[in-house]
Design a protein around this motif. Structure first.
Motif, PDB file in Angstrom:
ATOM      1  N   UNK A   1       0.800  -1.229   0.000  1.00 33.02           N
ATOM      2  CA  UNK A   1       0.000   0.000   0.000  1.00 33.02           C
ATOM      3  C   UNK A   1       0.832   1.279   0.000  1.00 33.02           C
ATOM      4  N   UNK A   2       2.040   1.250   0.606  1.00 28.75           N
ATOM      5  CA  UNK A   2       2.878   2.451   0.619  1.00 28.75           C
ATOM      6  C   UNK A   2       3.781   2.551  -0.607  1.00 28.75           C
ATOM      7  N   UNK A   3       3.683   1.586  -1.537  1.00 30.69           N
ATOM      8  CA  UNK A   3       4.467   1.637  -2.759  1.00 30.69           C
ATOM      9  C   UNK A   3       5.942   1.371  -2.590  1.00 30.69           C
ATOM     10  N   UNK A   4       6.358   0.802  -1.448  1.00 30.75           N
ATOM     11  CA  UNK A   4       7.783   0.599  -1.174  1.00 30.75           C
ATOM     12  C   UNK A   4       8.245  -0.840  -1.369  1.00 30.75           C
ATOM     13  N   UNK A   5       7.298  -1.782  -1.452  1.00 29.62           N
ATOM     14  CA  UNK A   5       7.648  -3.193  -1.554  1.00 29.62           C
ATOM     15  C   UNK A   5       6.813  -3.850  -2.643  1.00 29.62           C
ATOM     16  N   UNK A   6       7.316  -4.945  -3.176  1.00 27.34           N
ATOM     17  CA  UNK A   6       6.545  -5.729  -4.134  1.00 27.34           C
ATOM     18  C   UNK A   6       6.646  -7.202  -3.733  1.00 27.34           C
ATOM     19  N   UNK A   7       5.516  -7.880  -3.754  1.00 26.09           N
ATOM     20  CA  UNK A   7       5.460  -9.312  -3.455  1.00 26.09           C
ATOM     21  C   UNK A   7       5.487 -10.079  -4.765  1.00 26.09           C
ATOM     22  N   UNK A   8       6.365 -11.080  -4.854  1.00 23.69           N
ATOM     23  CA  UNK A   8       6.502 -11.870  -6.069  1.00 23.69           C
ATOM     24  C   UNK A   8       6.578 -13.345  -5.699  1.00 23.69           C
ATOM     25  N   UNK A   9       6.123 -14.193  -6.607  1.00 26.20           N
ATOM     26  CA  UNK A   9       6.369 -15.622  -6.479  1.00 26.20           C
ATOM     27  C   UNK A   9       7.640 -15.914  -7.261  1.00 26.20           C
ATOM     28  N   UNK A  10       8.680 -16.372  -6.553  1.00 31.66           N
ATOM     29  CA  UNK A  10      10.013 -16.383  -7.138  1.00 31.66           C
ATOM     30  C   UNK A  10      10.808 -17.538  -6.559  1.00 31.66           C
ATOM     31  N   UNK A  11      11.547 -18.214  -7.404  1.00 34.60           N
ATOM     32  CA  UNK A  11      12.526 -19.179  -6.931  1.00 34.60           C
ATOM     33  C   UNK A  11      13.881 -18.496  -6.912  1.00 34.60           C
ATOM     34  N   UNK A  12      14.369 -18.182  -5.725  1.00 36.47           N
ATOM     35  CA  UNK A  12      15.630 -17.480  -5.545  1.00 36.47           C
ATOM     36  C   UNK A  12      16.769 -18.458  -5.815  1.00 36.47           C
TER      37      UNK A  12
ATOM     38  N   UNK B   1       9.055 -19.429  -3.350  1.00 40.59           N
ATOM     39  CA  UNK B   1       7.927 -19.050  -2.521  1.00 40.59           C
ATOM     40  C   UNK B   1       7.554 -17.606  -2.754  1.00 40.59           C
ATOM     41  N   UNK B   2       6.870 -17.001  -1.783  1.00 44.69           N
ATOM     42  CA  UNK B   2       6.527 -15.587  -1.840  1.00 44.69           C
ATOM     43  C   UNK B   2       7.686 -14.798  -1.238  1.00 44.69           C
ATOM     44  N   UNK B   3       8.244 -13.896  -2.037  1.00 41.13           N
ATOM     45  CA  UNK B   3       9.327 -13.031  -1.589  1.00 41.13           C
ATOM     46  C   UNK B   3       8.839 -11.592  -1.555  1.00 41.13           C
ATOM     47  N   UNK B   4       9.411 -10.814  -0.633  1.00 42.27           N
ATOM     48  CA  UNK B   4       9.126  -9.381  -0.517  1.00 42.27           C
ATOM     49  C   UNK B   4      10.388  -8.625  -0.912  1.00 42.27           C
ATOM     50  N   UNK B   5      10.293  -7.822  -1.983  1.00 44.71           N
ATOM     51  CA  UNK B   5      11.438  -7.115  -2.535  1.00 44.71           C
ATOM     52  C   UNK B   5      11.259  -5.619  -2.338  1.00 44.71           C
ATOM     53  N   UNK B   6      12.308  -4.962  -1.868  1.00 45.80           N
ATOM     54  CA  UNK B   6      12.268  -3.512  -1.703  1.00 45.80           C
ATOM     55  C   UNK B   6      12.356  -2.825  -3.060  1.00 45.80           C
ATOM     56  N   UNK B   7      11.590  -1.751  -3.240  1.00 47.69           N
ATOM     57  CA  UNK B   7      11.644  -0.959  -4.463  1.00 47.69           C
ATOM     58  C   UNK B   7      12.628   0.200  -4.354  1.00 47.69           C
TER      59      UNK B   7
ATOM     60  N   UNK C   1      13.306 -10.393   1.252  1.00 46.33           N
ATOM     61  CA  UNK C   1      12.909 -11.246   2.369  1.00 46.33           C
ATOM     62  C   UNK C   1      12.014 -12.363   1.854  1.00 46.33           C
ATOM     63  N   UNK C   2      12.264 -13.586   2.301  1.00 48.20           N
ATOM     64  CA  UNK C   2      11.365 -14.694   2.027  1.00 48.20           C
ATOM     65  C   UNK C   2      10.230 -14.654   3.041  1.00 48.20           C
ATOM     66  N   UNK C   3       8.998 -14.481   2.546  1.00 50.72           N
ATOM     67  CA  UNK C   3       7.835 -14.403   3.438  1.00 50.72           C
ATOM     68  C   UNK C   3       7.282 -15.791   3.733  1.00 50.72           C
ATOM     69  N   UNK C   4       7.158 -16.611   2.686  1.00 51.55           N
ATOM     70  CA  UNK C   4       6.621 -17.958   2.877  1.00 51.55           C
ATOM     71  C   UNK C   4       7.142 -18.865   1.786  1.00 51.55           C
ATOM     72  N   UNK C   5       7.831 -19.964   2.132  1.00 54.54           N
ATOM     73  CA  UNK C   5       8.324 -20.871   1.098  1.00 54.54           C
ATOM     74  C   UNK C   5       7.218 -21.773   0.578  1.00 54.54           C
ATOM     75  N   UNK C   6       7.387 -22.220  -0.667  1.00 52.44           N
ATOM     76  CA  UNK C   6       6.513 -23.264  -1.190  1.00 52.44           C
ATOM     77  C   UNK C   6       6.789 -24.567  -0.452  1.00 52.44           C
ATOM     78  N   UNK C   7       5.802 -25.438  -0.442  1.00 55.36           N
ATOM     79  CA  UNK C   7       5.966 -26.793   0.066  1.00 55.36           C
ATOM     80  C   UNK C   7       5.576 -27.748  -1.061  1.00 55.36           C
TER      81      UNK C   7
END
Length: 395
Positions: A277-288, A295-301, A307-313
Motif C-alpha cells: 500500500x505504501x508503494x515501497x515493496x513488491x510481493x513476487x512468487x520467485x525461486x531465488x 515461494x513468496x518473496x518481498x522485494x524492496x523498491x 525477504x522470504x515471506x513464505x516458502x513453497x511446500x
C-alpha cells in the motif's frame, strides 16, 4: 519454446543432443501432438487478435519438415489437448459460454458466500479496480473497457484487440496495458477517461503492475522485472509532463522514464506481482537461485533488500494477489483460498474462499473490515469435447 509473444517449435534428437527449429513466429505454439507414425505434428497457435487455430505441420519419417504448416481448424473457445495416433480424432476442452463481473462477500452465516452481479459487465474477462474503488477496468474480446463499480454502461478504451495484462496508475488517471500493436508485445498507456494509447519506450513484455507505486513490467517471458519512475512524454520537440490531456495530444511520441532492473528470475515467471500500500515493496512468487528457495518473496523498491515471506511446500504453492490495507501482511491465493501471510513470520490465516473454482477468477478488495472479492464468473463452466473428421487432408 517461447519468449514473450514469440514461439518456436524445436525438434530435439535425444541420442545426438542436437536440435533444429521446425517453425517459428510471433505467436505462442502449445499443445503439441505428434501423430500418424510421425508424419504430422499438430499444435495450437495462439494469435493476438483472432484467437486460436489448430495447425498441421507435415514431417518426414526422420523428423524433417515436409511442407508448410497449415491451419486445419479455427478453435474459438476450444483448447485441443490430445489426439489419437492416426490423427483423426482430438479431445478438446470447451470454455465457458459467457462471463460477467460479480462481487462475492461472506453471507450472514459466515460459512457460505453471496454473489452480486455487476450490471453492464456481461462478457467481461480479467478485471482491475481503480485505486479509489470508483471504476473497474476489464478486457472483453481483446479490448479494454472501464465501468462504474456500481454498474452501468461500459466505456471502450481500445479498439485494436490483443489487450492482455493491465493496471491502473496510482492516481487513477491512466491505465497501463500490454498488447502486440506493433507486432511486439509492448506496454502502452491510455488515459482512463479515453484517448489514443501511447507506447512506453523499449518496454516489451507480458506483465504490468503500477498502483500503488512505480510502474513495473515483465520482460523475457515475464521472468525479469523492470522498474520505471518519473514518467514523462517524449515528443519530437522535447518532453512534456504525463497528463491525460498531453497524452491525448501526443503525436509521434512515446512515454519514457527512469528505469532499472529489479529482479532477474532465470528459472520461472514472477508475474503476477503485488505492490504494498505504501508503494515501497513488491510481493513476487520467485525461486531465488542463490537461496535455493521458491515461494513468496518481498522485494524492496528502493534498495536491494529481499525477504522470504513464505516458502513453497511440495503440496502448497502461493500466488500473490494483494496486501492488507495496513501493509502488515501479503494476501496470497493457495488451494482456492485467499490467505493472509503475515510479515512477522506467524502462521498463514485463511480469509475467504473463491467460489466454485475454476468458474471464477477473483481479486480481493478491502473496502470495509469485511473482505470482498471482485470476480469474473465464467458461465457454463468447462466441458470435454471429442472432435472427429476435422482434417480432410490428414491422409
Amino acid at each position: 519454446t517461447s519468449r514473450g509473444s514469440t514461439g518456436a517449435l524445436r525438434l530435439i534428437d535425444i541420442p545426438d543432443r542436437t536440435q533444429q527449429v521446425l517453425e517459428s513466429g510471433d505467436s505462442r505454439m502449445v499443445n503439441l501432438n505428434w501423430v500418424r507414425d510421425g508424419r504430422a505434428l499438430y499444435y495450437t497457435r495462439w494469435l493476438p487478435v483472432s484467437g486460436a487455430q489448430l495447425m498441421r505441420l507435415p514431417l518426414t519419417p526422420d523428423g524433417a519438415r515436409a511442407g508448410d504448416a497449415v491451419p486445419v481448424l479455427e478453435l474459438g473457445s476450444l483448447s485441443v489437448t490430445h489426439m489419437s495416433a492416426d490423427g483423426h480424432r482430438a479431445v478438446a476442452i470447451k470454455g465457458p459460454v459467457g462471463s460477467r463481473l460479480v462481487r462475492v462477500s461472506r453471507a450472514v452465516d459466515g460459512d457460505s458466500v453471496e454473489i452480486h452481479p455487476i450490471l453492464g459487465s456481461e462478457g467481461a474477462g480479467p478485471r482491475a479496480t481503480s485505486p479509489d474503488g470508483e471504476w473497474i477496468a476489464f478486457s472483453m474480446s481483446g479490448d479494454l473497457y472501464r465501468l462504474r463499480s456500481t454498474g452501468g454502461e461500459p466505456q471502450r478504451l481500445t479498439s485494436s484487440g490483443g489487450v492482455r495484462n493491465f493496471s491502473w496508475s496510482p492516481d487513477g488517471r491512466f491505465i497501463a496495458f500490454t498488447a502486440p500493436y506493433q507486432e511486439t508485445l509492448s506496454v502502452w498507456l491510455v488515459p482512463a477517461d479515453g484517448g489514443s494509447p501511447v507506447r512506453l519506450r523499449d518496454a516489451s513484455g507480458g506483465g504490468v503492475q503500477w498502483a500503488p507505486g512505480p510502474l513495473l513490467y515483465g520482460v523475457e517471458g515475464e521472468r525479469n522485472i523492470e522498474v520505471v519512475e518519473n514518467l514523462h512524454i517524449r515528443t519530437p520537440a522535447g518532453t512534456a509532463a504525463l497528463t491525460p490531456d498531453n497524452l491525448r495530444r501526443a503525436r509521434n511520441s512515446v512515454v519514457d522514464g527512469e528505469r532499472r532492473s529489479l529482479i532477474d528470475a532465470e528459472d520461472g515467471s514472477v508475474f503476477p506481482v503485488a505492490t504494498s500500500p505504501d508503494g515501497k515493496w513488491v510481493a513476487v512468487m520467485w525461486r531465488h537461485r542463490q537461496a535455493g528457495t521458491g515461494g513468496i518473496w518481498r522485494l524492496s523498491l528502493s534498495d536491494t533488500t529481499q525477504h522470504l515471506v513464505r516458502p513453497h511446500t511440495p503440496d502448497m504453492k502461493w500466488f500473490p494477489n494483494g496486501w492488507l490495507p495496513d501493509g502488515s501482511a501479503i494476501v496470497a491465493i493457495a488451494d482456492w483460498w485467499f490467505v493472509r501471510l503475515p510479515l512477522d513470520g506467524s502462521e498463514p490465516e485463511r480469509i475467504i474462499r473463491m467460489p466454485q473454482p475454476p468458474n471464477f477468477g477473483c481479486d480481493i478488495l478491502f473496502p470495509s473490515p469485511e473482505p470482498v472479492l471482485l470476480c469474473t464468473e465464467y458461465l457454463g463452466g468447462y466441458s470435454a469435447v471429442l472432435i472427429e473428421n476435422f482434417d480432410p487432408k490428414a491422409d
